[in-house]
Design a protein around this motif. Structure first.
Motif, PDB file in Angstrom:
ATOM      1  N   UNK A  33       0.826  -1.209   0.000  1.00  0.00           N
ATOM      2  CA  UNK A  33       0.000   0.000   0.000  1.00  0.00           C
ATOM      3  C   UNK A  33       0.862   1.261   0.000  1.00  0.00           C
ATOM      4  N   UNK A  34       1.974   1.227   0.723  1.00  0.00           N
ATOM      5  CA  UNK A  34       2.856   2.393   0.782  1.00  0.00           C
ATOM      6  C   UNK A  34       3.487   2.670  -0.577  1.00  0.00           C
ATOM      7  N   UNK A  35       4.047   1.641  -1.205  1.00  0.00           N
ATOM      8  CA  UNK A  35       4.767   1.907  -2.449  1.00  0.00           C
ATOM      9  C   UNK A  35       3.839   2.097  -3.649  1.00  0.00           C
ATOM     10  N   UNK A  36       2.562   1.800  -3.501  1.00  0.00           N
ATOM     11  CA  UNK A  36       1.587   2.095  -4.555  1.00  0.00           C
ATOM     12  C   UNK A  36       0.814   3.382  -4.266  1.00  0.00           C
ATOM     13  N   UNK A  37       1.225   4.104  -3.206  1.00  0.00           N
ATOM     14  CA  UNK A  37       0.639   5.407  -2.924  1.00  0.00           C
ATOM     15  C   UNK A  37      -0.717   5.369  -2.260  1.00  0.00           C
ATOM     16  N   UNK A  38      -1.154   4.221  -1.788  1.00  0.00           N
ATOM     17  CA  UNK A  38      -2.468   4.146  -1.143  1.00  0.00           C
ATOM     18  C   UNK A  38      -2.388   4.503   0.347  1.00  0.00           C
ATOM     19  N   UNK A  39      -1.201   4.383   0.917  1.00  0.00           N
ATOM     20  CA  UNK A  39      -0.967   4.778   2.304  1.00  0.00           C
ATOM     21  C   UNK A  39       0.273   5.658   2.341  1.00  0.00           C
ATOM     22  N   UNK A  40       0.146   6.859   2.937  1.00  0.00           N
ATOM     23  CA  UNK A  40       1.311   7.734   3.033  1.00  0.00           C
ATOM     24  C   UNK A  40       2.097   7.356   4.277  1.00  0.00           C
ATOM     25  N   UNK A  41       3.403   7.081   4.145  1.00  0.00           N
ATOM     26  CA  UNK A  41       4.175   6.583   5.286  1.00  0.00           C
ATOM     27  C   UNK A  41       4.448   7.664   6.332  1.00  0.00           C
ATOM     28  N   UNK A  42       4.416   7.271   7.583  1.00  0.00           N
ATOM     29  CA  UNK A  42       4.836   8.157   8.662  1.00  0.00           C
ATOM     30  C   UNK A  42       6.365   8.202   8.691  1.00  0.00           C
ATOM     31  N   UNK A  43       6.902   9.076   9.526  1.00  0.00           N
ATOM     32  CA  UNK A  43       8.364   9.143   9.647  1.00  0.00           C
ATOM     33  C   UNK A  43       8.910   7.829  10.198  1.00  0.00           C
TER      34      UNK A  43
END
Length: 282
Positions: free
Chosen positions: A47-57
């Motif tokens: 999900x993170x690398x497909x832009x569906x979840x924006x990663x926290x620090x």
């Protein structure tokens, strides 16, 4: 990830997702392996690398650690912070009240050389009287259920007006004629505000254009926006502030401002429109 109407914000977020994917591929790892090493559900990395979840620090640090790329975490976190500031909800900006938001703008006005503002709804903040600002900010604080520090916020907003008189700044102001007749506060407040606008027009650093209601529109009324040199555009929506830094988008706002400026009247004609609005208050 919040959905942003700004393509600048979307592209910046997508760029971070792409970079994280590249880091994973360079490490020869699968998305599932990254998730396992980070202690996440196996779908989170995808999900993170497909832009569906924006990663926290913390997510970025964990990703880089899993891929043995800790040296890239600091740069990615800085990019993520910048992307996050491109679309910021008012409730986040004003969670501690309105004063801090006013103070946060001072450096921008101090540094700008050519400031252009178009307002289709109210008199722009830099040109407001204390009474007008108080009436407006009070309604904003009530609507957004923000802590009530209106008096301090008004003082901070009005203090920014010093930049109209110092430095080598240039200010170009465009407002729709109906702004002159939309009452923010009572008749006395509006009369004072319109009189102040007349006084500002005499300043050598300021150009004020009024777009008449009778103008044949080649450019439709749009949301309020501020252009800081050709480096940044701030757009004010009901729910959020958008910070546009992508050159192609900035160019569109500059083009829009120029077309709106062609519809406006200036000088004696603009003064007459303001004087007519003051007369109607009587």
């Amino acid at each position: 990830m919040r959905t942003s109407p700004s393509s600048s914000a979307q592209q910046a977020r997508q760029g971070i997702a792409h970079r994280l994917r590249e880091i994973r591929l360079d490490a020869g790892m699968t998305a599932r392996a990254v998730a396992q090493m980070a202690g996440w559900h196996e779908s989170k990395a995808s999900k993170i690398e497909h832009g569906r979840t924006f990663p926290s620090e913390a997510d970025i640090r964990a990703w880089c650690a899993a891929c043995r790329a800790e040296d890239q975490a600091t740069e990615l976190i800085a990019a993520a912070r910048a992307a996050d500031l491109m679309y910021v909800e008012w409730k986040r900006l004003q969670r501690t009240g309105l004063r801090q938001l006013q103070l946060s703008k001072i450096k921008m006005y101090e540094q700008v050389r050519h400031f252009r503002v178009y307002c289709s709804n109210v008199v722009p903040g830099l040109f407001q009287t204390a009474a007008y600002a108080e009436a407006l900010l009070s309604s904003i604080a009530t609507f957004r259920e923000a802590p009530n520090d209106v008096a301090e916020a008004v003082a901070a907003r009005v203090a920014r007006a010093r930049f109209l008189h110092e430095g080598d700044h240039r200010f170009a102001v465009l407002v729709e004629e109906w702004v002159l007749r939309s009452r923010v506060g009572d008749a006395e407040v509006m009369a004072g505000q319109l009189g102040h606008l007349l006084a500002i027009m005499s300043l050598p650093s300021v150009s004020v254009g009024i777009i008449p209601q009778s103008a044949e529109r080649s450019m439709w009324p749009v949301e309020a926006f501020n252009i800081f040199d050709d480096a940044l555009v701030q757009v004010e929506l009901l729910t959020a502030e958008i910070n546009v830094s992508q050159p192609s988008e900035i160019a569109q706002y500059v083009r829009g401002f120029n077309q709106l400026a062609e519809l406006a009247v200036y000088g004696a004609v603009a003064r007459q429109l303001i004087a007519s609005a003051i007369a109607e208050l009587a």
